[in-house]
Design a protein around this motif. Structure first.
Motif, PDB file in Angstrom:
ATOM      1  N   GLY A 193       0.833  -1.199   0.000  1.00 55.67           N
ATOM      2  CA  GLY A 193       0.000   0.000   0.000  1.00 55.67           C
ATOM      3  C   GLY A 193       0.865   1.244   0.000  1.00 55.67           C
ATOM      4  O   GLY A 193       2.081   1.187  -0.210  1.00 55.67           O
ATOM      5  N   ASN A 194       0.244   2.395   0.275  1.00 51.72           N
ATOM      6  CA  ASN A 194       1.014   3.644   0.277  1.00 51.72           C
ATOM      7  C   ASN A 194       0.885   4.398   1.590  1.00 51.72           C
ATOM      8  O   ASN A 194       1.118   5.607   1.647  1.00 51.72           O
ATOM      9  CB  ASN A 194       0.622   4.530  -0.901  1.00 51.72           C
ATOM     10  N   THR A 195       0.541   3.676   2.671  1.00 48.62           N
ATOM     11  CA  THR A 195       0.439   4.310   3.976  1.00 48.62           C
ATOM     12  C   THR A 195       0.923   3.352   5.054  1.00 48.62           C
ATOM     13  O   THR A 195       1.123   2.154   4.803  1.00 48.62           O
ATOM     14  CB  THR A 195      -1.021   4.742   4.259  1.00 48.62           C
ATOM     15  N   ILE A 196       1.121   3.861   6.256  1.00 49.14           N
ATOM     16  CA  ILE A 196       1.549   3.038   7.385  1.00 49.14           C
ATOM     17  C   ILE A 196       0.435   2.062   7.714  1.00 49.14           C
ATOM     18  O   ILE A 196      -0.740   2.433   7.746  1.00 49.14           O
ATOM     19  CB  ILE A 196       1.865   3.923   8.604  1.00 49.14           C
ATOM     20  N   ASN A 197       0.807   0.820   7.970  1.00 49.23           N
ATOM     21  CA  ASN A 197      -0.200  -0.213   8.173  1.00 49.23           C
ATOM     22  C   ASN A 197       0.052  -0.956   9.471  1.00 49.23           C
ATOM     23  O   ASN A 197       1.063  -1.648   9.616  1.00 49.23           O
ATOM     24  CB  ASN A 197      -0.202  -1.183   6.984  1.00 49.23           C
ATOM     25  N   ASP A 198      -0.858  -0.798  10.428  1.00 46.20           N
ATOM     26  CA  ASP A 198      -0.830  -1.590  11.654  1.00 46.20           C
ATOM     27  C   ASP A 198      -1.708  -2.812  11.437  1.00 46.20           C
ATOM     28  O   ASP A 198      -2.822  -2.708  10.901  1.00 46.20           O
ATOM     29  CB  ASP A 198      -1.367  -0.789  12.838  1.00 46.20           C
ATOM     30  N   ALA A 199      -1.233  -3.946  11.888  1.00 45.22           N
ATOM     31  CA  ALA A 199      -1.987  -5.174  11.650  1.00 45.22           C
ATOM     32  C   ALA A 199      -1.672  -6.219  12.709  1.00 45.22           C
ATOM     33  O   ALA A 199      -0.684  -6.105  13.452  1.00 45.22           O
ATOM     34  CB  ALA A 199      -1.675  -5.734  10.258  1.00 45.22           C
ATOM     35  N   THR A 200      -2.516  -7.232  12.758  1.00 46.42           N
ATOM     36  CA  THR A 200      -2.300  -8.396  13.616  1.00 46.42           C
ATOM     37  C   THR A 200      -2.160  -9.623  12.723  1.00 46.42           C
ATOM     38  O   THR A 200      -2.972  -9.841  11.809  1.00 46.42           O
ATOM     39  CB  THR A 200      -3.485  -8.596  14.584  1.00 46.42           C
ATOM     40  N   VAL A 201      -1.120 -10.411  12.967  1.00 45.30           N
ATOM     41  CA  VAL A 201      -0.866 -11.610  12.180  1.00 45.30           C
ATOM     42  C   VAL A 201      -1.181 -12.826  13.045  1.00 45.30           C
ATOM     43  O   VAL A 201      -0.656 -12.968  14.152  1.00 45.30           O
ATOM     44  CB  VAL A 201       0.587 -11.675  11.685  1.00 45.30           C
ATOM     45  N   GLU A 202      -2.047 -13.689  12.531  1.00 44.57           N
ATOM     46  CA  GLU A 202      -2.415 -14.915  13.239  1.00 44.57           C
ATOM     47  C   GLU A 202      -1.941 -16.122  12.432  1.00 44.57           C
ATOM     48  O   GLU A 202      -1.809 -16.056  11.203  1.00 44.57           O
ATOM     49  CB  GLU A 202      -3.932 -14.984  13.436  1.00 44.57           C
ATOM     50  N   PHE A 203      -1.693 -17.220  13.137  1.00 41.79           N
ATOM     51  CA  PHE A 203      -1.292 -18.444  12.447  1.00 41.79           C
ATOM     52  C   PHE A 203      -1.954 -19.629  13.135  1.00 41.79           C
ATOM     53  O   PHE A 203      -1.868 -19.783  14.360  1.00 41.79           O
ATOM     54  CB  PHE A 203       0.233 -18.621  12.445  1.00 41.79           C
ATOM     55  N   GLU A 204      -2.628 -20.451  12.329  1.00 38.23           N
ATOM     56  CA  GLU A 204      -3.332 -21.615  12.833  1.00 38.23           C
ATOM     57  C   GLU A 204      -2.865 -22.871  12.096  1.00 38.23           C
ATOM     58  O   GLU A 204      -2.566 -22.829  10.898  1.00 38.23           O
ATOM     59  CB  GLU A 204      -4.838 -21.450  12.652  1.00 38.23           C
ATOM     60  N   LEU A 205      -2.827 -23.965  12.819  1.00 36.70           N
ATOM     61  CA  LEU A 205      -2.455 -25.260  12.245  1.00 36.70           C
ATOM     62  C   LEU A 205      -3.590 -26.252  12.473  1.00 36.70           C
ATOM     63  O   LEU A 205      -4.156 -26.307  13.566  1.00 36.70           O
ATOM     64  CB  LEU A 205      -1.177 -25.796  12.893  1.00 36.70           C
ATOM     65  N   THR A 206      -3.907 -27.005  11.440  1.00 38.10           N
ATOM     66  CA  THR A 206      -4.904 -28.068  11.561  1.00 38.10           C
ATOM     67  C   THR A 206      -4.278 -29.386  11.145  1.00 38.10           C
ATOM     68  O   THR A 206      -3.742 -29.506  10.032  1.00 38.10           O
ATOM     69  CB  THR A 206      -6.131 -27.791  10.671  1.00 38.10           C
ATOM     70  N   GLY A 211      -7.798 -33.703  12.546  1.00 37.99           N
ATOM     71  CA  GLY A 211      -8.675 -32.538  12.634  1.00 37.99           C
ATOM     72  C   GLY A 211      -8.384 -31.628  13.809  1.00 37.99           C
ATOM     73  O   GLY A 211      -9.042 -30.599  13.980  1.00 37.99           O
ATOM     74  N   LYS A 212      -7.398 -31.964  14.628  1.00 38.22           N
ATOM     75  CA  LYS A 212      -7.068 -31.145  15.786  1.00 38.22           C
ATOM     76  C   LYS A 212      -6.489 -29.809  15.327  1.00 38.22           C
ATOM     77  O   LYS A 212      -5.634 -29.757  14.442  1.00 38.22           O
ATOM     78  CB  LYS A 212      -6.068 -31.869  16.687  1.00 38.22           C
ATOM     79  N   GLU A 213      -6.943 -28.726  15.972  1.00 42.05           N
ATOM     80  CA  GLU A 213      -6.499 -27.384  15.610  1.00 42.05           C
ATOM     81  C   GLU A 213      -5.563 -26.806  16.666  1.00 42.05           C
ATOM     82  O   GLU A 213      -5.749 -27.029  17.865  1.00 42.05           O
ATOM     83  CB  GLU A 213      -7.698 -26.449  15.424  1.00 42.05           C
ATOM     84  N   ILE A 214      -4.557 -26.077  16.193  1.00 43.73           N
ATOM     85  CA  ILE A 214      -3.614 -25.379  17.070  1.00 43.73           C
ATOM     86  C   ILE A 214      -3.593 -23.924  16.648  1.00 43.73           C
ATOM     87  O   ILE A 214      -3.258 -23.602  15.502  1.00 43.73           O
ATOM     88  CB  ILE A 214      -2.196 -25.973  16.966  1.00 43.73           C
ATOM     89  N   LYS A 215      -3.980 -23.034  17.574  1.00 41.68           N
ATOM     90  CA  LYS A 215      -3.966 -21.602  17.288  1.00 41.68           C
ATOM     91  C   LYS A 215      -2.835 -20.964  18.067  1.00 41.68           C
ATOM     92  O   LYS A 215      -2.830 -21.006  19.296  1.00 41.68           O
ATOM     93  CB  LYS A 215      -5.297 -20.962  17.652  1.00 41.68           C
ATOM     94  N   LEU A 216      -1.881 -20.369  17.371  1.00 44.48           N
ATOM     95  CA  LEU A 216      -0.716 -19.768  18.006  1.00 44.48           C
ATOM     96  C   LEU A 216      -1.013 -18.313  18.388  1.00 44.48           C
ATOM     97  O   LEU A 216      -1.884 -17.668  17.796  1.00 44.48           O
ATOM     98  CB  LEU A 216       0.485 -19.842  17.065  1.00 44.48           C
ATOM     99  N   PRO A 217      -0.292 -17.776  19.390  1.00 40.70           N
ATOM    100  CA  PRO A 217      -0.525 -16.390  19.809  1.00 40.70           C
ATOM    101  C   PRO A 217      -0.313 -15.405  18.657  1.00 40.70           C
ATOM    102  O   PRO A 217       0.656 -15.514  17.899  1.00 40.70           O
ATOM    103  CB  PRO A 217       0.521 -16.178  20.914  1.00 40.70           C
ATOM    104  N   ALA A 218      -1.242 -14.456  18.530  1.00 42.31           N
ATOM    105  CA  ALA A 218      -1.163 -13.460  17.461  1.00 42.31           C
ATOM    106  C   ALA A 218      -0.001 -12.500  17.714  1.00 42.31           C
ATOM    107  O   ALA A 218       0.411 -12.272  18.848  1.00 42.31           O
ATOM    108  CB  ALA A 218      -2.474 -12.690  17.369  1.00 42.31           C
ATOM    109  N   ILE A 219       0.528 -11.930  16.634  1.00 41.74           N
ATOM    110  CA  ILE A 219       1.653 -11.000  16.701  1.00 41.74           C
ATOM    111  C   ILE A 219       1.258  -9.700  16.001  1.00 41.74           C
ATOM    112  O   ILE A 219       0.757  -9.720  14.877  1.00 41.74           O
ATOM    113  CB  ILE A 219       2.909 -11.610  16.048  1.00 41.74           C
TER     114      ILE A 219
END
Length: 266
Positions: A193-206, A211-219
Motif C-alpha cells: 500500500g502507500n500508507t503506514i499499516n498496523d496489523a495483527t498476524v495470526e497463524f493456525e495449524l490443523t 482434525g485437531k487445531e492449534i492456534k498460536l498467539p497473534a503477533i
C-alpha cells in the motif's frame, strides 16, 4: 585522591507508554502528521510525572528503519532516505517535568515546499534523561551507577493523498533451526500500500489426519510502505504429523483480510 567512575546505563523505551517504573508516562507514543507541501503542522505530546522527584530530559532526533525481523535500527538524523528529522522542531531543547505534574510539549513539522506528494517519511524524537546529583547511586567499590532512560516518540508523515492500505503474504515456510524441538514457521509480508499499516498476524495449524487445531498467539506489526517483514511463530514442542497452516492478517481500521495457506509435514 580517590577517583570514581560513573557508569551511565541507558534504557531505551519506545514501545510502551509506561516507563521509569510507571513514574513517567508519555501519551501518545506516536505522532501522525499529514499536510500539503509548505504547510506547518503542530501536535502535542504529554509527559506525566507521578513520582516525588523532578525529571529533566534533553530532546534530540534520530532516524530509524525496521529490519525484516522486526527489530529497529537507529541512525543519525538525516541519514535515512525516509527521514523527516530536519522538518521537526520544538520550542525547547530540554524540558523539566516536575514531581506530581504533567508537561505538554508542542512538536512542530514544517513540511518542505518541495516535499514528495507520495512518500511516507519517519523519524524519532528522543527524550533523554539528564543526570542529576540526586540520581547518583550510592558509591560501591569505587563505581557510581547512574540509571538513565531514553523515551522514544515515533513521528510519521503521510501525504494527504495516501489512503491505500494493503499487505501481501509473499511466503510461508518452516524456518531451518537445526533443532526439531524448537521449530518455527515464518510468514513473509510486504506492504504494497502507500500508507503506514498496523496489523495483527495470526497463524493456525490443523492436523489433516485428526482434525485437531492449534492456534498460536497473534503477533502485532506496524509497517511502512514498500517494506518487508518476516513474522516468526514458534511451534509447539515435538509437533508431529501432517498439518495445514493458515496465516491470517487483520489490518487495523479495516475489514480487509489477507489469508495464506501451506501444507506442512513435521
Amino acid at each position: 585522591m580517590r577517583k570514581f567512575i560513573y557508569l551511565f546505563i541507558f534504557f531505551i523505551l519506545t514501545g510502551s507508554s509506561s516507563i521509569l517504573a510507571q513514574s513517567i508516562s508519555m501519551s501518545p507514543t506516536r505522532l501522525f502528521f499529514t499536510g500539503n507541501p509548505g504547510e506547518k503542522v503542530t501536535k502535542t505530546v504529554t509527559l506525566q510525572n507521578s513520582s516525588d522527584k523532578d525529571y529533566v530530559f534533553n530532546l534530540n532526533y534520530k532516524d530509524w528503519v525496521r529490519e525484516e525481523d522486526g527489530n529497529k535500527v537507529y541512525l543519525d538524523a538525516g541519514s535515512s532516505k525516509t527521514s523527516n528529522a530536519s522538518w521537526m522542531s520544538t520550542l525547547e531543547n530540554a524540558v523539566t517535568v516536575p514531581a506530581k505534574s504533567t508537561k505538554e510539549i508542542a512538536v512542530t513539522m514544517q513540511i518542505p515546499a518541495n516535499a514528495s506528494k507520495s512518500a511516507v517519511t519517519n523519524s524519532m524524537l528522543f527524550f533523554t534523561q539528564l543526570p542529576q546529583q540526586a540520581d547518583k547511586a550510592r558509591i560501591q567499590n569505587g563505581i557510581g551507577i547512574i540509571t538513565l532512560f531514553e523515551v522514544g516518540l515515533h513521528i510519521f508523515y503521510t501525504p494527504p493523498g495516501n489512503h491505500v492500505k494493503s499487505l501481501d503474504i509473499t511466503n510461508i515456510s518452516e524456518m531451518s533451526t537445526g533443532n526439531t524441538s524448537n521449530r518455527k514457521v515464518a510468514v513473509s509480508i510486504h506492504n504494497d500500500g502507500n500508507t503506514i499499516n498496523d496489523a495483527t498476524v495470526e497463524f493456525e495449524l490443523t492436523n489433516t489426519d485428526t482434525g485437531k487445531e492449534i492456534k498460536l498467539p497473534a503477533i502485532s506489526i506496524s509497517m511502512l510502505p514498500d517494506t518487508n517483514q518476516v513474522v516468526q511463530f514458534s511451534l509447539p514442542e515435538n509437533i508431529s504429523g501432517n498439518f495445514l497452516g493458515v496465516a491470517i492478517i487483520k489490518m487495523a481500521e479495516s475489514n480487509d483480510l489477507r489469508v495464506g495457506e501451506k501444507n506442512f509435514k513435521f
